[in-house]
Design a protein around this motif. Structure first.
Motif, PDB file in Angstrom:
ATOM      1  N   ALA A  65       0.827  -1.210   0.000  1.00  0.00           N
ATOM      2  CA  ALA A  65       0.000   0.000   0.000  1.00  0.00           C
ATOM      3  C   ALA A  65       0.861   1.259   0.000  1.00  0.00           C
ATOM      4  O   ALA A  65       0.592   2.208  -0.745  1.00  0.00           O
ATOM      5  CB  ALA A  65      -0.939   0.002   1.194  1.00  0.00           C
ATOM      6  N   ILE A  66       1.912   1.271   0.805  1.00  0.00           N
ATOM      7  CA  ILE A  66       2.736   2.473   0.865  1.00  0.00           C
ATOM      8  C   ILE A  66       3.611   2.610  -0.384  1.00  0.00           C
ATOM      9  O   ILE A  66       3.904   3.725  -0.844  1.00  0.00           O
ATOM     10  CB  ILE A  66       3.581   2.516   2.162  1.00  0.00           C
ATOM     11  N   ASN A  67       4.004   1.470  -0.974  1.00  0.00           N
ATOM     12  CA  ASN A  67       4.759   1.532  -2.228  1.00  0.00           C
ATOM     13  C   ASN A  67       3.920   2.148  -3.337  1.00  0.00           C
ATOM     14  O   ASN A  67       4.416   2.967  -4.126  1.00  0.00           O
ATOM     15  CB  ASN A  67       5.216   0.125  -2.638  1.00  0.00           C
ATOM     16  N   ASP A  68       2.657   1.767  -3.436  1.00  0.00           N
ATOM     17  CA  ASP A  68       1.796   2.332  -4.475  1.00  0.00           C
ATOM     18  C   ASP A  68       1.439   3.788  -4.185  1.00  0.00           C
ATOM     19  O   ASP A  68       1.173   4.562  -5.111  1.00  0.00           O
ATOM     20  CB  ASP A  68       0.524   1.485  -4.631  1.00  0.00           C
ATOM     21  N   THR A  69       1.431   4.165  -2.905  1.00  0.00           N
ATOM     22  CA  THR A  69       1.250   5.578  -2.569  1.00  0.00           C
ATOM     23  C   THR A  69       2.472   6.372  -3.006  1.00  0.00           C
ATOM     24  O   THR A  69       2.351   7.452  -3.590  1.00  0.00           O
ATOM     25  CB  THR A  69       1.024   5.756  -1.051  1.00  0.00           C
ATOM     26  N   ALA A  70       3.663   5.824  -2.744  1.00  0.00           N
ATOM     27  CA  ALA A  70       4.904   6.485  -3.162  1.00  0.00           C
ATOM     28  C   ALA A  70       4.983   6.621  -4.681  1.00  0.00           C
ATOM     29  O   ALA A  70       5.514   7.606  -5.201  1.00  0.00           O
ATOM     30  CB  ALA A  70       6.100   5.690  -2.635  1.00  0.00           C
ATOM     31  N   ALA A  71       4.425   5.634  -5.377  1.00  0.00           N
ATOM     32  CA  ALA A  71       4.457   5.649  -6.846  1.00  0.00           C
ATOM     33  C   ALA A  71       3.345   6.506  -7.447  1.00  0.00           C
ATOM     34  O   ALA A  71       3.303   6.695  -8.669  1.00  0.00           O
ATOM     35  CB  ALA A  71       4.343   4.217  -7.372  1.00  0.00           C
ATOM     36  N   GLY A  72       2.446   7.012  -6.620  1.00  0.00           N
ATOM     37  CA  GLY A  72       1.370   7.861  -7.114  1.00  0.00           C
ATOM     38  C   GLY A  72       0.157   7.102  -7.606  1.00  0.00           C
ATOM     39  O   GLY A  72      -0.754   7.709  -8.188  1.00  0.00           O
ATOM     40  N   ARG A  73       0.130   5.797  -7.382  1.00  0.00           N
ATOM     41  CA  ARG A  73      -1.033   5.012  -7.824  1.00  0.00           C
ATOM     42  C   ARG A  73      -2.181   5.074  -6.824  1.00  0.00           C
ATOM     43  O   ARG A  73      -3.295   4.656  -7.129  1.00  0.00           O
ATOM     44  CB  ARG A  73      -0.608   3.562  -8.084  1.00  0.00           C
ATOM     45  N   LEU A  74      -1.904   5.551  -5.624  1.00  0.00           N
ATOM     46  CA  LEU A  74      -2.930   5.779  -4.604  1.00  0.00           C
ATOM     47  C   LEU A  74      -2.858   7.232  -4.152  1.00  0.00           C
ATOM     48  O   LEU A  74      -1.781   7.842  -4.163  1.00  0.00           O
ATOM     49  CB  LEU A  74      -2.688   4.879  -3.383  1.00  0.00           C
ATOM     50  N   SER A  75      -3.987   7.772  -3.711  1.00  0.00           N
ATOM     51  CA  SER A  75      -3.996   9.153  -3.217  1.00  0.00           C
ATOM     52  C   SER A  75      -3.373   9.256  -1.832  1.00  0.00           C
ATOM     53  O   SER A  75      -2.661  10.217  -1.528  1.00  0.00           O
ATOM     54  CB  SER A  75      -5.427   9.691  -3.181  1.00  0.00           C
ATOM     55  N   PHE A  76      -3.651   8.270  -0.976  1.00  0.00           N
ATOM     56  CA  PHE A  76      -3.094   8.313   0.377  1.00  0.00           C
ATOM     57  C   PHE A  76      -3.182   6.938   1.020  1.00  0.00           C
ATOM     58  O   PHE A  76      -3.854   6.032   0.525  1.00  0.00           O
ATOM     59  CB  PHE A  76      -3.820   9.346   1.251  1.00  0.00           C
ATOM     60  N   THR A  77      -2.505   6.802   2.139  1.00  0.00           N
ATOM     61  CA  THR A  77      -2.634   5.616   2.976  1.00  0.00           C
ATOM     62  C   THR A  77      -2.302   5.990   4.411  1.00  0.00           C
ATOM     63  O   THR A  77      -1.575   6.951   4.663  1.00  0.00           O
ATOM     64  CB  THR A  77      -1.710   4.463   2.509  1.00  0.00           C
ATOM     65  N   PHE A  78      -2.896   5.258   5.345  1.00  0.00           N
ATOM     66  CA  PHE A  78      -2.489   5.326   6.750  1.00  0.00           C
ATOM     67  C   PHE A  78      -1.641   4.088   7.014  1.00  0.00           C
ATOM     68  O   PHE A  78      -2.032   2.969   6.667  1.00  0.00           O
ATOM     69  CB  PHE A  78      -3.702   5.296   7.683  1.00  0.00           C
ATOM     70  N   ASN A  79      -0.483   4.296   7.629  1.00  0.00           N
ATOM     71  CA  ASN A  79       0.389   3.172   7.935  1.00  0.00           C
ATOM     72  C   ASN A  79       1.062   3.374   9.278  1.00  0.00           C
ATOM     73  O   ASN A  79       1.150   4.507   9.771  1.00  0.00           O
ATOM     74  CB  ASN A  79       1.450   3.012   6.847  1.00  0.00           C
TER      75      ASN A  79
END
Length: 332
Positions: free
Chosen positions: A199-213
């Motif tokens: 989830a955080i990798n895809d957030t870093a790549a811009g494929r997700l808007s945000f994540t809580f981790n």
């Protein structure tokens, strides 16, 4: 008259015997607690090595071993959201020789899965709160969102178009994001992954808007600039990111969510044993080296009696049930 007197005396005798039996049991339990543990203790961690729950357990248990003069062996038993570990402990002798280390997932599982293979209320004795850690709200570094307030405004402008990821349905990140969504009154799209790293990798790549981790997982991504942190989910700022505001400060007053860990024993474990373990853990957590280790994790130690921790867990289950009901979250 004679029969009535006989009945009353019989009831009195029965009551006295019950009290004497109870006192005998308490005396035996108390005496046993004074010699506990008289053999090695197994601590079963519900998650894989290297995660926050495992690190917390492996920080505390060697200290207990030193204090007790007995080996305290930590083993990981993963699977089914922690249920495999819980079942193993629930079926163990109720003498304090086998204990369970679980997380806030214990409350979430109870809230979303009516078919758990164990009863979270009846099959365990809540022993001690081990510590808690904030989660962090992160976005891609090139994201237009500079604060939690910006993210909420964008979600209100584009209902259902903002995406977030989590470590899976029923994970802490999922519930944190849903609590955020409910409090903010927004509609966002959840994309579950098989783990928080994805989830955080895809957030870093811009494929997700945000994540809580969790802070432990997110911190390397924050420090090397792979993600931008907007806020922490705890009531207070974390010493590891003192410049980062809380969600409550920047957008949603009163908002709070933390990832926590706790210790349980099988149902029937004598109260004096549970209380001794809790007292000894409080002593361990108070030691400077443990507090330093917790600080490096961004974790806050907590000392609760078994009664206090039991009350805390019930409140967490109630809160998780509310979020699950509003969001329609069910076990997959």
């Amino acid at each position: 008259m004679k029969n009535r007197l006989w009945n009353e005396s019989g009831r009195f005798y029965t009551s006295v015997m019950r009290i004497l039996c109870l006192l005998a049991v308490l005396a035996i339990s108390s005496a046993y607690a004074q010699t506990y543990p008289s053999k090695p203790v197994r601590v079963i961690v519900a998650f894989s090595p290297g995660g926050v729950t495992d690190i917390i357990a492996r920080t505390l248990m060697p200290k207990l071993a030193e204090l007790w003069g007995q080996p305290v062996v930590v083993e990981n038993r993963t699977g089914a959201g922690g249920s495999l570990a819980a079942i193993a402990v629930a079926r163990s002798p109720a003498d304090g020789s086998v204990l369970l280390v679980h997380s806030s997932g214990y409350a979430i599982n109870a809230a979303i899965n009516p078919s758990l293979p164990y009863d979270p209320y009846k099959d365990f004795v809540a022993v001690a709160h081990l510590g808690s850690q904030p989660q962090v709200l992160v976005v891609n570094p090139s994201s237009p969102y500079k604060s939690a307030r910006d993210l909420i405004a964008a979600a209100k402008a584009k209902p259902g178009e903002i995406t977030y990821g989590s470590a899976g349905i029923g994970s802490g990140g999922h519930f944190n994001a849903e609590l955020f969504r409910i409090a903010a009154g927004i509609e966002v799209l959840h994309i579950p992954y098989k783990g928080g790293v994805d989830a955080i990798n895809d957030t870093a790549a811009g494929r997700l808007s945000f994540t809580f981790n969790t802070l432990t997982l997110a911190l390397p991504f924050i420090r090397d600039g792979r993600v931008r942190v907007l806020a922490v989910s705890s009531a207070q700022r974390t010493s590891l990111l003192p410049e980062v505001p809380t969600v409550a400060e920047t957008a949603l007053p009163g908002f709070e969510y933390t990832f926590w860990n706790g210790l349980w024993a099988p149902a029937g474990t004598p109260a004096p044993i549970a209380e001794k373990i809790a007292r000894d853990l409080a002593q361990v957590v108070a030691s400077p080296d443990v507090r330093e280790r917790f600080a490096r994790l961004g974790a806050e130690p907590a000392a609760m009696t078994p009664a206090e921790f039991s009350k805390f867990v019930r409140a967490e289950i109630d809160n998780a049930e509310r979020v699950a009901r509003i969001s329609g979250i069910k076990a997959q």
